[in-house]
Design a protein around this motif. Structure first.
Motif, PDB file in Angstrom:
ATOM      1  N   ILE A   1       8.627 -43.809  -6.738  1.00  0.00           N
ATOM      2  CA  ILE A   1       8.641 -43.905  -8.205  1.00  0.00           C
ATOM      3  C   ILE A   1       7.191 -44.076  -8.652  1.00  0.00           C
ATOM      4  CG2 ILE A   1       9.308 -45.321 -10.186  1.00  0.00           C
ATOM      5  CD1 ILE A   1      11.693 -43.920  -9.020  1.00  0.00           C
ATOM      6  N   SER A   2       6.785 -43.266  -9.618  1.00  0.00           N
ATOM      7  CA  SER A   2       5.445 -43.399 -10.174  1.00  0.00           C
ATOM      8  C   SER A   2       5.496 -43.102 -11.664  1.00  0.00           C
ATOM      9  CB  SER A   2       4.465 -42.439  -9.484  1.00  0.00           C
ATOM     10  OG  SER A   2       4.844 -41.096  -9.726  1.00  0.00           O
ATOM     11  N   PHE A   3       4.463 -43.506 -12.360  1.00  0.00           N
ATOM     12  CA  PHE A   3       4.331 -43.207 -13.774  1.00  0.00           C
ATOM     13  C   PHE A   3       3.153 -42.266 -13.955  1.00  0.00           C
ATOM     14  CE2 PHE A   3       6.507 -47.322 -13.788  1.00  0.00           C
ATOM     15  CZ  PHE A   3       7.645 -46.941 -14.477  1.00  0.00           C
ATOM     16  N   VAL A   4       3.376 -41.211 -14.733  1.00  0.00           N
ATOM     17  CA  VAL A   4       2.348 -40.208 -14.997  1.00  0.00           C
ATOM     18  C   VAL A   4       1.689 -40.542 -16.329  1.00  0.00           C
ATOM     19  CG1 VAL A   4       1.863 -37.751 -15.342  1.00  0.00           C
ATOM     20  CG2 VAL A   4       3.656 -38.469 -13.737  1.00  0.00           C
ATOM     21  N   VAL A   5       0.360 -40.594 -16.310  1.00  0.00           N
ATOM     22  CA  VAL A   5      -0.414 -40.814 -17.528  1.00  0.00           C
ATOM     23  C   VAL A   5      -1.139 -39.512 -17.831  1.00  0.00           C
ATOM     24  CG1 VAL A   5      -2.232 -42.166 -18.640  1.00  0.00           C
ATOM     25  CG2 VAL A   5      -0.730 -43.247 -16.934  1.00  0.00           C
ATOM     26  N   HIS A   6      -0.799 -38.880 -18.954  1.00  0.00           N
ATOM     27  CA  HIS A   6      -1.407 -37.619 -19.361  1.00  0.00           C
ATOM     28  C   HIS A   6      -2.656 -37.914 -20.189  1.00  0.00           C
ATOM     29  CE1 HIS A   6       2.144 -35.403 -18.042  1.00  0.00           C
ATOM     30  NE2 HIS A   6       2.839 -36.405 -18.548  1.00  0.00           N
ATOM     31  N   CYS A   7      -3.792 -37.366 -19.769  1.00  0.00           N
ATOM     32  CA  CYS A   7      -5.067 -37.638 -20.425  1.00  0.00           C
ATOM     33  C   CYS A   7      -5.638 -36.351 -21.018  1.00  0.00           C
ATOM     34  CB  CYS A   7      -6.058 -38.226 -19.421  1.00  0.00           C
ATOM     35  SG  CYS A   7      -5.495 -39.783 -18.694  1.00  0.00           S
ATOM     36  N   GLU A   8      -6.099 -36.439 -22.252  1.00  0.00           N
ATOM     37  CA  GLU A   8      -6.640 -35.271 -22.956  1.00  0.00           C
ATOM     38  C   GLU A   8      -8.059 -34.915 -22.518  1.00  0.00           C
ATOM     39  OE1 GLU A   8      -4.913 -33.263 -24.991  1.00  0.00           O
ATOM     40  OE2 GLU A   8      -3.172 -34.537 -24.611  1.00  0.00           O
ATOM     41  N   THR A   9      -8.863 -35.914 -22.165  1.00  0.00           N
ATOM     42  CA  THR A   9     -10.270 -35.678 -21.833  1.00  0.00           C
ATOM     43  C   THR A   9     -10.618 -36.329 -20.496  1.00  0.00           C
ATOM     44  OG1 THR A   9     -11.055 -37.707 -22.877  1.00  0.00           O
ATOM     45  CG2 THR A   9     -10.868 -35.741 -24.307  1.00  0.00           C
ATOM     46  N   GLN A  10     -11.747 -35.913 -19.946  1.00  0.00           N
ATOM     47  CA  GLN A  10     -12.217 -36.533 -18.714  1.00  0.00           C
ATOM     48  C   GLN A  10     -12.573 -37.995 -18.951  1.00  0.00           C
ATOM     49  OE1 GLN A  10     -12.273 -34.785 -15.655  1.00  0.00           O
ATOM     50  NE2 GLN A  10     -12.447 -36.855 -14.846  1.00  0.00           N
ATOM     51  N   ALA A  11     -13.123 -38.300 -20.120  1.00  0.00           N
ATOM     52  CA  ALA A  11     -13.472 -39.694 -20.433  1.00  0.00           C
ATOM     53  C   ALA A  11     -12.215 -40.571 -20.449  1.00  0.00           C
ATOM     54  CB  ALA A  11     -14.196 -39.767 -21.782  1.00  0.00           C
ATOM     55  N   GLU A  12     -11.134 -40.069 -21.039  1.00  0.00           N
ATOM     56  CA  GLU A  12      -9.889 -40.825 -21.063  1.00  0.00           C
ATOM     57  C   GLU A  12      -9.344 -40.977 -19.643  1.00  0.00           C
ATOM     58  OE1 GLU A  12      -5.411 -40.803 -23.014  1.00  0.00           O
ATOM     59  OE2 GLU A  12      -6.583 -38.948 -23.076  1.00  0.00           O
TER      60      GLU A  12
ATOM     61  N   PHE B   1      -0.601 -54.385  -8.277  1.00  0.00           N
ATOM     62  CA  PHE B   1       0.760 -54.901  -8.155  1.00  0.00           C
ATOM     63  C   PHE B   1       1.630 -54.015  -7.263  1.00  0.00           C
ATOM     64  CE2 PHE B   1      -0.979 -56.186 -12.264  1.00  0.00           C
ATOM     65  CZ  PHE B   1      -0.962 -57.560 -12.094  1.00  0.00           C
ATOM     66  N   GLY B   2       1.034 -52.910  -6.777  1.00  0.00           N
ATOM     67  CA  GLY B   2       1.759 -52.002  -5.891  1.00  0.00           C
ATOM     68  C   GLY B   2       2.460 -50.859  -6.600  1.00  0.00           C
ATOM     69  N   LEU B   3       2.331 -50.783  -7.921  1.00  0.00           N
ATOM     70  CA  LEU B   3       2.971 -49.718  -8.692  1.00  0.00           C
ATOM     71  C   LEU B   3       2.115 -48.453  -8.625  1.00  0.00           C
ATOM     72  CD1 LEU B   3       5.432 -49.203 -10.485  1.00  0.00           C
ATOM     73  CD2 LEU B   3       4.087 -49.985 -12.433  1.00  0.00           C
ATOM     74  N   SER B   4       2.753 -47.310  -8.434  1.00  0.00           N
ATOM     75  CA  SER B   4       2.042 -46.032  -8.316  1.00  0.00           C
ATOM     76  C   SER B   4       1.926 -45.332  -9.668  1.00  0.00           C
ATOM     77  CB  SER B   4       2.764 -45.108  -7.333  1.00  0.00           C
ATOM     78  OG  SER B   4       2.659 -45.614  -6.033  1.00  0.00           O
ATOM     79  N   TRP B   5       0.747 -44.776  -9.893  1.00  0.00           N
ATOM     80  CA  TRP B   5       0.435 -44.053 -11.125  1.00  0.00           C
ATOM     81  C   TRP B   5      -0.170 -42.709 -10.766  1.00  0.00           C
ATOM     82  CZ3 TRP B   5       1.372 -46.430 -15.856  1.00  0.00           C
ATOM     83  CH2 TRP B   5       1.634 -47.801 -15.808  1.00  0.00           C
ATOM     84  N   GLN B   6       0.101 -41.712 -11.587  1.00  0.00           N
ATOM     85  CA  GLN B   6      -0.560 -40.414 -11.505  1.00  0.00           C
ATOM     86  C   GLN B   6      -1.370 -40.248 -12.783  1.00  0.00           C
ATOM     87  OE1 GLN B   6       2.009 -37.068 -10.249  1.00  0.00           O
ATOM     88  NE2 GLN B   6       3.635 -38.606 -10.106  1.00  0.00           N
ATOM     89  N   ILE B   7      -2.677 -40.161 -12.635  1.00  0.00           N
ATOM     90  CA  ILE B   7      -3.568 -40.029 -13.785  1.00  0.00           C
ATOM     91  C   ILE B   7      -4.003 -38.566 -13.826  1.00  0.00           C
ATOM     92  CG2 ILE B   7      -5.584 -40.962 -14.967  1.00  0.00           C
ATOM     93  CD1 ILE B   7      -3.368 -43.051 -14.187  1.00  0.00           C
ATOM     94  N   VAL B   8      -3.443 -37.816 -14.770  1.00  0.00           N
ATOM     95  CA  VAL B   8      -3.614 -36.358 -14.757  1.00  0.00           C
ATOM     96  C   VAL B   8      -4.062 -35.828 -16.116  1.00  0.00           C
ATOM     97  CG1 VAL B   8      -1.864 -36.095 -12.946  1.00  0.00           C
ATOM     98  CG2 VAL B   8      -1.197 -35.885 -15.326  1.00  0.00           C
ATOM     99  N   PRO B   9      -4.799 -34.725 -16.084  1.00  0.00           N
ATOM    100  CA  PRO B   9      -5.164 -34.099 -17.353  1.00  0.00           C
ATOM    101  C   PRO B   9      -3.941 -33.431 -17.991  1.00  0.00           C
ATOM    102  CG  PRO B   9      -6.105 -32.875 -15.499  1.00  0.00           C
ATOM    103  CD  PRO B   9      -5.410 -34.066 -14.937  1.00  0.00           C
TER     104      PRO B   9
ATOM    105  N   GLU C   1       5.855 -52.806 -24.389  1.00  0.00           N
ATOM    106  CA  GLU C   1       5.644 -51.387 -24.668  1.00  0.00           C
ATOM    107  C   GLU C   1       4.262 -50.981 -24.219  1.00  0.00           C
ATOM    108  OE1 GLU C   1       6.164 -50.234 -28.746  1.00  0.00           O
ATOM    109  OE2 GLU C   1       8.303 -50.684 -28.719  1.00  0.00           O
ATOM    110  N   LEU C   2       4.197 -49.813 -23.573  1.00  0.00           N
ATOM    111  CA  LEU C   2       2.929 -49.186 -23.227  1.00  0.00           C
ATOM    112  C   LEU C   2       2.887 -47.839 -23.935  1.00  0.00           C
ATOM    113  CD1 LEU C   2       2.781 -49.861 -19.375  1.00  0.00           C
ATOM    114  CD2 LEU C   2       1.844 -51.247 -21.246  1.00  0.00           C
ATOM    115  N   ALA C   3       1.975 -47.705 -24.883  1.00  0.00           N
ATOM    116  CA  ALA C   3       1.833 -46.463 -25.647  1.00  0.00           C
ATOM    117  C   ALA C   3       3.181 -45.994 -26.197  1.00  0.00           C
ATOM    118  CB  ALA C   3       1.176 -45.389 -24.792  1.00  0.00           C
ATOM    119  N   GLY C   4       3.981 -46.936 -26.692  1.00  0.00           N
ATOM    120  CA  GLY C   4       5.260 -46.604 -27.300  1.00  0.00           C
ATOM    121  C   GLY C   4       6.445 -46.540 -26.348  1.00  0.00           C
TER     122      GLY C   4
END
Length: 157
Positions: free
Chosen positions: A74-85, A109-117, A53-56
């Protein structure tokens, strides 16, 4: 039980990947690791599948061999509340990986992520086409996203 679980195919490094991802995200854990036995098809003792599990959010990883690779389709989006996060997630996931445009990165590992506010959808879908256009133009020039710059573009500053 989660209705849909992402299933990630790794060549032979699923255990390393799972341990890495669990170290990056708060509230994450390895649930189970099933290992190959004498019957194979992988080397005896190597992880066959791992549930984690990652964050539930539940995932399953498989050591399936070199037949398939991850793509940006295929990518995973990580929603961030602050610039520090956002900065912390970007930095951790980028270790050994490659930065890409518009808040995207490919991890080691070649997995794509979107790190977004978390505020990004509001800035882009606010009903004012000029504000949305300015935000999109600012975003398209960025690699790692900058929340303050996006808000300034929204405001027209």
């Amino acid at each position: 039980m989660q209705k849909i679980t992402p299933f990630l195919w790794f060549n032979d490094n699923a255990e390393e990947a799972v341990n890495f991802y669990v170290s990056v995200f708060p509230d994450s854990k390895v649930l189970t690791m099933a290992r190959y036995g004498d019957a194979g098809p992988g080397p005896k003792g190597q992880v066959m599948t791992a549930a984690f599990e990652l964050a539930g959010q539940r995932f399953t990883a498989l050591n399936g061999g070199p037949q398939f690779k991850f793509t940006e389709a295929i990518s995973f989006v990580v929603h961030c509340e602050t610039q520090a996060e956002l900065d912390a997630m970007w930095s951790k996931l980028l270790q050994g990986g490659q930065p890409q445009q518009c808040g995207w990165l490919k991890d080691k590992f070649g997995l794509s992520w979107q790190i977004v506010p978390s505020v990004l959808p509001q800035l882009l879908q606010n009903g004012d086409p000029e504000k949305s256009k300015r935000v999109m133009q600012a975003l398209m020039k960025m690699v790692k996203l900058d929340i303050e710059e996006l808000k300034q573009a929204y405001a027209g500053a």
